[in-house]
Design a protein around this motif. Structure first.
Motif, PDB file in Angstrom:
ATOM      1  N   VAL A  95       0.850  -1.193   0.000  1.00  0.00           N
ATOM      2  CA  VAL A  95       0.000   0.000   0.000  1.00  0.00           C
ATOM      3  C   VAL A  95       0.888   1.245   0.000  1.00  0.00           C
ATOM      4  O   VAL A  95       0.643   2.220   0.706  1.00  0.00           O
ATOM      5  CB  VAL A  95      -0.975   0.019   1.201  1.00  0.00           C
ATOM      6  CG1 VAL A  95      -2.093  -0.966   1.011  1.00  0.00           C
ATOM      7  CG2 VAL A  95      -0.232  -0.253   2.515  1.00  0.00           C
ATOM      8  N   ASP A 100      -2.288   7.023  -5.532  1.00  0.00           N
ATOM      9  CA  ASP A 100      -3.331   7.329  -4.546  1.00  0.00           C
ATOM     10  C   ASP A 100      -2.775   7.442  -3.133  1.00  0.00           C
ATOM     11  O   ASP A 100      -3.372   8.096  -2.271  1.00  0.00           O
ATOM     12  CB  ASP A 100      -4.417   6.251  -4.561  1.00  0.00           C
ATOM     13  CG  ASP A 100      -5.332   6.359  -5.767  1.00  0.00           C
ATOM     14  OD1 ASP A 100      -5.327   7.425  -6.421  1.00  0.00           O
ATOM     15  OD2 ASP A 100      -6.052   5.382  -6.060  1.00  0.00           O
ATOM     16  N   TYR A 101      -1.635   6.804  -2.884  1.00  0.00           N
ATOM     17  CA  TYR A 101      -1.098   6.722  -1.529  1.00  0.00           C
ATOM     18  C   TYR A 101      -0.107   7.838  -1.215  1.00  0.00           C
ATOM     19  O   TYR A 101       0.672   7.735  -0.266  1.00  0.00           O
ATOM     20  CB  TYR A 101      -0.436   5.357  -1.316  1.00  0.00           C
ATOM     21  CG  TYR A 101      -1.397   4.195  -1.476  1.00  0.00           C
ATOM     22  CD1 TYR A 101      -2.709   4.277  -1.024  1.00  0.00           C
ATOM     23  CD2 TYR A 101      -0.992   3.018  -2.101  1.00  0.00           C
ATOM     24  CE1 TYR A 101      -3.591   3.219  -1.175  1.00  0.00           C
ATOM     25  CE2 TYR A 101      -1.875   1.948  -2.253  1.00  0.00           C
ATOM     26  CZ  TYR A 101      -3.171   2.055  -1.793  1.00  0.00           C
ATOM     27  OH  TYR A 101      -4.036   1.011  -1.937  1.00  0.00           O
ATOM     28  N   SER A 105      -2.046   5.551   3.067  1.00  0.00           N
ATOM     29  CA  SER A 105      -2.961   4.504   2.609  1.00  0.00           C
ATOM     30  C   SER A 105      -4.127   4.377   3.585  1.00  0.00           C
ATOM     31  O   SER A 105      -5.150   5.036   3.431  1.00  0.00           O
ATOM     32  CB  SER A 105      -2.207   3.185   2.446  1.00  0.00           C
ATOM     33  OG  SER A 105      -1.623   2.770   3.679  1.00  0.00           O
ATOM     34  N   ASN A 108      -4.938   7.771   5.099  1.00  0.00           N
ATOM     35  CA  ASN A 108      -5.171   8.859   4.155  1.00  0.00           C
ATOM     36  C   ASN A 108      -6.423   9.661   4.522  1.00  0.00           C
ATOM     37  O   ASN A 108      -7.418   9.086   4.963  1.00  0.00           O
ATOM     38  CB  ASN A 108      -5.335   8.273   2.754  1.00  0.00           C
ATOM     39  CG  ASN A 108      -5.199   9.302   1.644  1.00  0.00           C
ATOM     40  OD1 ASN A 108      -6.010  10.214   1.526  1.00  0.00           O
ATOM     41  ND2 ASN A 108      -4.163   9.133   0.841  1.00  0.00           N
ATOM     42  N   VAL A 113      -9.588   6.360  -0.613  1.00  0.00           N
ATOM     43  CA  VAL A 113      -8.251   5.770  -0.634  1.00  0.00           C
ATOM     44  C   VAL A 113      -8.091   4.798   0.530  1.00  0.00           C
ATOM     45  O   VAL A 113      -7.506   3.708   0.372  1.00  0.00           O
ATOM     46  CB  VAL A 113      -7.175   6.877  -0.577  1.00  0.00           C
ATOM     47  CG1 VAL A 113      -5.781   6.267  -0.461  1.00  0.00           C
ATOM     48  CG2 VAL A 113      -7.258   7.766  -1.803  1.00  0.00           C
ATOM     49  N   ARG A 114      -8.605   5.161   1.685  1.00  0.00           N
ATOM     50  CA  ARG A 114      -8.534   4.246   2.836  1.00  0.00           C
ATOM     51  C   ARG A 114      -9.257   2.937   2.528  1.00  0.00           C
ATOM     52  O   ARG A 114      -8.783   1.855   2.888  1.00  0.00           O
ATOM     53  CB  ARG A 114      -9.126   4.905   4.081  1.00  0.00           C
ATOM     54  CG  ARG A 114      -8.389   6.138   4.555  1.00  0.00           C
ATOM     55  CD  ARG A 114      -8.675   6.456   6.007  1.00  0.00           C
ATOM     56  NE  ARG A 114     -10.072   6.702   6.294  1.00  0.00           N
ATOM     57  CZ  ARG A 114     -10.660   7.886   6.200  1.00  0.00           C
ATOM     58  NH1 ARG A 114      -9.967   8.937   5.772  1.00  0.00           N
ATOM     59  NH2 ARG A 114     -11.936   8.055   6.527  1.00  0.00           N
ATOM     60  N   ALA A 117      -7.118   0.797   0.234  1.00  0.00           N
ATOM     61  CA  ALA A 117      -5.999   0.185   0.947  1.00  0.00           C
ATOM     62  C   ALA A 117      -6.466  -0.966   1.829  1.00  0.00           C
ATOM     63  O   ALA A 117      -5.858  -2.042   1.848  1.00  0.00           O
ATOM     64  CB  ALA A 117      -5.280   1.240   1.785  1.00  0.00           C
ATOM     65  N   PHE A 140       3.469  -0.010   6.562  1.00  0.00           N
ATOM     66  CA  PHE A 140       2.822   1.168   6.007  1.00  0.00           C
ATOM     67  C   PHE A 140       3.844   2.296   5.865  1.00  0.00           C
ATOM     68  O   PHE A 140       4.556   2.614   6.822  1.00  0.00           O
ATOM     69  CB  PHE A 140       1.675   1.632   6.910  1.00  0.00           C
ATOM     70  CG  PHE A 140       0.610   0.587   7.108  1.00  0.00           C
ATOM     71  CD1 PHE A 140      -0.342   0.355   6.134  1.00  0.00           C
ATOM     72  CD2 PHE A 140       0.563  -0.170   8.274  1.00  0.00           C
ATOM     73  CE1 PHE A 140      -1.328  -0.605   6.304  1.00  0.00           C
ATOM     74  CE2 PHE A 140      -0.417  -1.137   8.459  1.00  0.00           C
ATOM     75  CZ  PHE A 140      -1.364  -1.352   7.472  1.00  0.00           C
ATOM     76  N   ASP A 142       2.870   5.209   5.513  1.00  0.00           N
ATOM     77  CA  ASP A 142       2.033   6.354   5.876  1.00  0.00           C
ATOM     78  C   ASP A 142       2.727   7.283   6.866  1.00  0.00           C
ATOM     79  O   ASP A 142       3.353   6.834   7.833  1.00  0.00           O
ATOM     80  CB  ASP A 142       0.724   5.875   6.496  1.00  0.00           C
ATOM     81  CG  ASP A 142      -0.125   5.065   5.520  1.00  0.00           C
ATOM     82  OD1 ASP A 142       0.460   4.367   4.677  1.00  0.00           O
ATOM     83  OD2 ASP A 142      -1.356   5.139   5.610  1.00  0.00           O
TER      84      ASP A 142
END
Length: 301
Positions: A95, A100-101, A105, A108, A113-114, A117, A140, A142
């Protein structure tokens, strides 16, 4: 005098899982160097992993990465691996590559988007069901790059929500291995930056959520063997990603920077009899992935 025979017996009890991506072309974040004989598909990666197991006797499983190892028939891929003498290990999710990420992910700000993912995490569990894999490996990328880019606490709430949905989908013999990374690509705040954050989310989820320690993903001077001892005591050490580092996330050969550190880590594992836990407590046994040149993975991250 050390009983060398006993040491050798203990070493042969290890089960080191090699990752499929480690058999691909290697390089750095700036260049991936091609070489002849590199596997071109999941079957050829598994064949290489089987060769490693034949020579070592301690690498009976190979971890897959989705979508890099995506196939139409996972049952057939599992049979192919079994015919070569190995099994399918952890299923790793991805992810972090899609555009998109960019802002994360599962954390987000965009609920669409979440959802995308989280659906990928659930897809990975479906693949586990088809391959017989027990482990869902989660990492992640993120995070945020400057203060105010997003709300730190809200991102933790989003992360917890996605992890809960994923955990509740697990089968009774399946686990989550939750990895962490101090930084990169998020330089201001990573959503799972350390073992404590991973551990806190695992405690919230349940006993089949465990921490994956990456020996190259800590701040300088971190006492990794203390983390090992603590998580073993809590029954939450699920796996290792074994590599080494000098400056940051260098992804060097395990033990390259501090061989004695690797000894100290293994001492805690043996002292806790953790190598035998998989026989008595499937939720607590430790798997280990070794990848001496994980920069090939980082180049994709």
């Amino acid at each position: 005098m050390a009983d060398l025979a006993a040491v050798k017996r203990t070493l042969t009890e290890q089960r080191i899982e090699t990752p499929s991506w480690a058999y691909g072309n290697s390089g750095t974040r700036f260049k991936v160097f091609t070489q002849p004989g590199v596997p071109r598909n999941p079957e050829e990666k598994i064949a290489d992993a089987a060769a490693v197991h034949r020579f070592t006797g301690v690498a009976p499983t190979v971890a897959l990465h989705i979508p890099w190892d995506k196939v139409d028939d996972y049952a057939a891929l599992t049979r192919y691996a079994a015919d070569l003498g190995v099994g399918i290990g952890a299923i790793n999710t991805n992810v972090f590559q899609d555009d998109d990420y960019k802002l994360g992910s599962v954390t987000n700000p965009d609920p669409g988007v979440r959802r995308k993912a989280t659906d990928h995490l659930l897809e990975a569990i479906e693949i586990m069901d088809q391959t017989g894999s027990q482990d869902l490996k989660l990492w992640f990328s993120d995070g945020i790059n400057y203060p105010g880019q997003d709300d730190l606490r809200t991102r933790q709430d989003r992360l917890a929500t996605a992890l809960r949905e994923t955990y509740d989908r697990l089968g009774p013999d399946q686990r989550i291995l939750l990895e962490y990374k101090l930084f990169e690509p998020a330089f201001y705040a990573t959503d799972i930056p350390d073992w404590g954050t991973s551990y806190a989310h695992c405690i919230e989820l349940g006993e089949r959520a465990t921490v994956c320690i990456d020996t190259g993903h800590h701040a300088p001077g971190t006492n990794i063997e203390f983390i090992v001892a603590f998580l073993l005591r809590q029954g939450r050490l699920g796996a290792f990603d074994f590599n080494s580092r000098f400056y940051a996330d260098d992804d060097l050969m395990v033990g390259a920077a501090d061989p004695f550190q690797l000894f100290r880590i293994m001492y805690e594992i043996v002292r806790a009899d953790a190598l035998s836990l998989r026989k008595t407590s499937p939720s607590c046994w430790i798997s280990a992935t070794t990848s001496s040149a994980r920069s090939r993975r980082s180049s994709a991250r």
